[in-house]
Design a protein around this motif. Structure first.
Motif, PDB file in Angstrom:
ATOM      1  N   THR A 160       0.844  -1.184   0.000  1.00 11.13           N
ATOM      2  CA  THR A 160       0.000   0.000   0.000  1.00 11.13           C
ATOM      3  C   THR A 160       0.886   1.243   0.000  1.00 11.13           C
ATOM      4  O   THR A 160       2.088   1.186   0.285  1.00 11.13           O
ATOM      5  CB  THR A 160      -0.925   0.005   1.218  1.00 11.13           C
ATOM      6  OG1 THR A 160      -0.142  -0.170   2.413  1.00 11.13           O
ATOM      7  CG2 THR A 160      -1.954  -1.111   1.129  1.00 11.13           C
ATOM      8  N   TYR A 167       0.963  -7.382   0.345  1.00  7.86           N
ATOM      9  CA  TYR A 167       0.224  -8.524  -0.184  1.00  7.86           C
ATOM     10  C   TYR A 167       1.222  -9.463  -0.856  1.00  7.86           C
ATOM     11  O   TYR A 167       2.070  -9.037  -1.644  1.00  7.86           O
ATOM     12  CB  TYR A 167      -0.801  -8.071  -1.216  1.00  7.86           C
ATOM     13  CG  TYR A 167      -1.905  -7.211  -0.658  1.00  7.86           C
ATOM     14  CD1 TYR A 167      -3.053  -7.776  -0.102  1.00  7.86           C
ATOM     15  CD2 TYR A 167      -1.808  -5.825  -0.692  1.00  7.86           C
ATOM     16  CE1 TYR A 167      -4.070  -6.985   0.408  1.00  7.86           C
ATOM     17  CE2 TYR A 167      -2.819  -5.021  -0.187  1.00  7.86           C
ATOM     18  CZ  TYR A 167      -3.948  -5.604   0.360  1.00  7.86           C
ATOM     19  OH  TYR A 167      -4.953  -4.810   0.861  1.00  7.86           O
ATOM     20  N   ARG A 178      -1.985 -11.219   3.502  1.00 10.41           N
ATOM     21  CA  ARG A 178      -1.660  -9.827   3.783  1.00 10.41           C
ATOM     22  C   ARG A 178      -0.900  -9.768   5.097  1.00 10.41           C
ATOM     23  O   ARG A 178      -1.256 -10.435   6.066  1.00 10.41           O
ATOM     24  CB  ARG A 178      -2.936  -8.990   3.854  1.00 10.41           C
ATOM     25  CG  ARG A 178      -2.695  -7.508   4.065  1.00 10.41           C
ATOM     26  CD  ARG A 178      -3.937  -6.683   3.791  1.00 10.41           C
ATOM     27  NE  ARG A 178      -5.056  -7.024   4.653  1.00 10.41           N
ATOM     28  CZ  ARG A 178      -6.280  -6.509   4.544  1.00 10.41           C
ATOM     29  NH1 ARG A 178      -6.539  -5.637   3.572  1.00 10.41           N
ATOM     30  NH2 ARG A 178      -7.242  -6.866   5.354  1.00 10.41           N
ATOM     31  N   GLU A 192      -2.174 -12.759   7.289  1.00 15.60           N
ATOM     32  CA  GLU A 192      -3.627 -12.727   7.372  1.00 15.60           C
ATOM     33  C   GLU A 192      -4.189 -13.220   6.038  1.00 15.60           C
ATOM     34  O   GLU A 192      -3.919 -12.615   4.996  1.00 15.60           O
ATOM     35  CB  GLU A 192      -4.112 -11.298   7.623  1.00 15.60           C
ATOM     36  CG  GLU A 192      -5.616 -11.126   7.545  1.00 15.60           C
ATOM     37  CD  GLU A 192      -6.030  -9.666   7.455  1.00 15.60           C
ATOM     38  OE1 GLU A 192      -7.219  -9.428   7.171  1.00 15.60           O
ATOM     39  OE2 GLU A 192      -5.175  -8.780   7.643  1.00 15.60           O
ATOM     40  N   PHE A 194      -6.105 -13.368   2.870  1.00 20.05           N
ATOM     41  CA  PHE A 194      -6.835 -12.291   2.210  1.00 20.05           C
ATOM     42  C   PHE A 194      -7.716 -12.807   1.083  1.00 20.05           C
ATOM     43  O   PHE A 194      -8.845 -12.338   0.912  1.00 20.05           O
ATOM     44  CB  PHE A 194      -5.848 -11.256   1.674  1.00 20.05           C
ATOM     45  CG  PHE A 194      -6.499 -10.068   1.032  1.00 20.05           C
ATOM     46  CD1 PHE A 194      -7.126  -9.101   1.803  1.00 20.05           C
ATOM     47  CD2 PHE A 194      -6.488  -9.905  -0.346  1.00 20.05           C
ATOM     48  CE1 PHE A 194      -7.748  -8.007   1.213  1.00 20.05           C
ATOM     49  CE2 PHE A 194      -7.095  -8.816  -0.943  1.00 20.05           C
ATOM     50  CZ  PHE A 194      -7.731  -7.861  -0.162  1.00 20.05           C
ATOM     51  N   GLN A 213      -6.295   2.033  -3.330  1.00 17.20           N
ATOM     52  CA  GLN A 213      -5.875   0.950  -2.435  1.00 17.20           C
ATOM     53  C   GLN A 213      -6.569  -0.376  -2.735  1.00 17.20           C
ATOM     54  O   GLN A 213      -6.624  -1.267  -1.880  1.00 17.20           O
ATOM     55  CB  GLN A 213      -6.059   1.329  -0.963  1.00 17.20           C
ATOM     56  CG  GLN A 213      -5.361   2.623  -0.576  1.00 17.20           C
ATOM     57  CD  GLN A 213      -3.868   2.606  -0.944  1.00 17.20           C
ATOM     58  OE1 GLN A 213      -3.142   1.737  -0.500  1.00 17.20           O
ATOM     59  NE2 GLN A 213      -3.441   3.551  -1.762  1.00 17.20           N
ATOM     60  N   ASN A 214      -7.107  -0.514  -3.959  1.00 21.65           N
ATOM     61  CA  ASN A 214      -7.613  -1.803  -4.407  1.00 21.65           C
ATOM     62  C   ASN A 214      -6.465  -2.646  -4.936  1.00 21.65           C
ATOM     63  O   ASN A 214      -5.479  -2.120  -5.467  1.00 21.65           O
ATOM     64  CB  ASN A 214      -8.659  -1.627  -5.509  1.00 21.65           C
ATOM     65  CG  ASN A 214      -9.865  -0.860  -5.034  1.00 21.65           C
ATOM     66  OD1 ASN A 214     -10.361  -1.083  -3.934  1.00 21.65           O
ATOM     67  ND2 ASN A 214     -10.341   0.077  -5.849  1.00 21.65           N
ATOM     68  N   GLY A 229     -11.237  -5.243  -3.338  1.00 21.86           N
ATOM     69  CA  GLY A 229     -11.225  -4.101  -2.438  1.00 21.86           C
ATOM     70  C   GLY A 229     -10.337  -4.356  -1.241  1.00 21.86           C
ATOM     71  O   GLY A 229      -9.907  -5.488  -0.981  1.00 21.86           O
ATOM     72  N   PRO A 230     -10.035  -3.321  -0.457  1.00 21.76           N
ATOM     73  CA  PRO A 230      -9.175  -3.500   0.718  1.00 21.76           C
ATOM     74  C   PRO A 230      -9.709  -4.501   1.735  1.00 21.76           C
ATOM     75  O   PRO A 230      -8.937  -5.029   2.534  1.00 21.76           O
ATOM     76  CB  PRO A 230      -9.105  -2.088   1.316  1.00 21.76           C
ATOM     77  CG  PRO A 230      -9.381  -1.171   0.174  1.00 21.76           C
ATOM     78  CD  PRO A 230     -10.375  -1.899  -0.691  1.00 21.76           C
ATOM     79  N   ASP A 231     -11.029  -4.752   1.702  1.00 17.33           N
ATOM     80  CA  ASP A 231     -11.609  -5.759   2.602  1.00 17.33           C
ATOM     81  C   ASP A 231     -11.702  -7.132   1.952  1.00 17.33           C
ATOM     82  O   ASP A 231     -12.273  -8.054   2.542  1.00 17.33           O
ATOM     83  CB  ASP A 231     -12.986  -5.318   3.072  1.00 17.33           C
ATOM     84  CG  ASP A 231     -13.988  -5.157   1.921  1.00 17.33           C
ATOM     85  OD1 ASP A 231     -13.580  -5.293   0.743  1.00 17.33           O
ATOM     86  OD2 ASP A 231     -15.177  -4.895   2.200  1.00 17.33           O
ATOM     87  N   GLY A 232     -11.165  -7.292   0.738  1.00 16.65           N
ATOM     88  CA  GLY A 232     -11.199  -8.569   0.045  1.00 16.65           C
ATOM     89  C   GLY A 232     -12.394  -8.764  -0.860  1.00 16.65           C
ATOM     90  O   GLY A 232     -12.472  -9.787  -1.566  1.00 16.65           O
ATOM     91  N   THR A 233     -13.323  -7.809  -0.884  1.00 13.18           N
ATOM     92  CA  THR A 233     -14.488  -7.924  -1.757  1.00 13.18           C
ATOM     93  C   THR A 233     -14.061  -7.937  -3.220  1.00 13.18           C
ATOM     94  O   THR A 233     -13.221  -7.132  -3.637  1.00 13.18           O
ATOM     95  CB  THR A 233     -15.454  -6.746  -1.524  1.00 13.18           C
ATOM     96  OG1 THR A 233     -15.865  -6.752  -0.162  1.00 13.18           O
ATOM     97  CG2 THR A 233     -16.683  -6.850  -2.423  1.00 13.18           C
TER      98      THR A 233
END
Length: 295
Positions: A160, A167, A178, A192, A194, A213-214, A229-233
């Protein structure tokens, strides 16, 4: 997840490559490697003619980064059994050769720099033996540290913009982990999970983090690039006209994707091409390494 209108992909040069990888945007042009041949090239968008060779090594070349404040043509490379600096003539000055092992045939794979100027690169066994690879961090002073082991086919890492998240894909396992990163020391936090991709979805290969930040991931074997997305979506999936998509980069209003002829029995017309399509996505240019003090 959305697919939207299919991009119009165009080959950037007439050339086709056995294993083009490591797409990086630098100074208004695209850098990429033909990994198994050991070549580094530069191209200038679509229709720019033949690629310009910048390095020709006699060993596999996984990744490069420019050296900060160095003269033109100076690079740090993940090549053959280790990590080296080059001079303007392409001669290698080794910092470490951890792949020179009597028990296994090893080579370096993908790599890149964090915002603090450290160069990170992964190693793998040439036949992708399970757990034989590692991740190495090269400090700006030239010291090299093994920071992770037990990897199989590491790709990335990418960071990032603040340098606090990394990543790292393990393509053979279909995983992206991550890690938190201490920007001051480069120390990694625990992995973590991801993203995970079963074989039918392709293998996560080269990646890029955009200005939102994707995370963009080239899926080897699936002919897709995926945006997470940053949340994994899963936000977007972009199809390509070739199965072996290997890395992704953004610059000059274009999205670039490298591809490969490797292990294709009946290549199609765009297999092995460096492809580009118009995009409004932006991302930082390649981060430099360095500099080594006293050099």
């Amino acid at each position: 997840m959305t697919t939207g209108a299919a991009p119009v992909w165009r080959a950037c040069t007439p050339a086709r490559f056995r294993l083009s990888e490591g797409a990086r945007w630098m100074g208004g042009s695209l850098l990429f490697v033909d990994l198994l041949r050991g070549d580094l090239y530069r191209i200038h968008g679509v229709g720019g003619g033949s690629p310009e060779p910048l390095l020709r090594l006699t060993m596999p070349l996984g990744a490069v980064a420019p050296v900060a404040d160095g003269p033109p043509g100076r690079w740090i490379v993940a090549a053959g059994p280790g990590i080296a600096l080059t001079d303007a003539r392409g001669a290698l000055h080794w910092l470490a050769r951890p792949g020179e092992r009597p028990d296994r045939a090893m080579r370096m794979n993908d790599g890149g720099c964090d915002p603090a100027g450290r160069f990170w690169a992964g190693s793998m066994e040439v036949h992708a033996a399970t757990g034989a690879g590692s991740l190495y961090r090269t400090e700006p002073d030239g010291t090299v540290h093994e920071v992770l082991d037990g990897l199989t086919v590491p790709n990335g890492p990418v960071f990032t913009a603040d340098g606090r998240l990394m990543y790292l894909a393990d393509s053979a396992r279909g995983t992206i982990n991550r890690h938190t990163v201490d920007p001051a020391t480069g120390t990694l936090g625990p992995p973590e999970p991801f993203a995970f991709f079963p074989p039918a979805e392709g293998r996560p290969d080269g990646m890029a983090v955009d200005d939102d930040q994707n995370l963009w991931v080239a899926l080897w074997g699936a002919g897709h690039v995926l945006c997470l997305g940053p949340d994994g979506t899963r936000l977007r999936a972009l199809p390509l006209p070739t199965p072996h998509t290997s890395s992704v980069a953004f610059g000059g209003g274009l999205m670039y994707v490298t591809t490969a002829l490797h292990r294709l029995e009946r290549p199609g017309p765009l297999d092995g091409a460096v492809l580009a399509a118009a995009t409004n996505v932006t991302a930082p240019p390649v981060l430099p390494y360095g500099p080594i003090s006293g050099s």
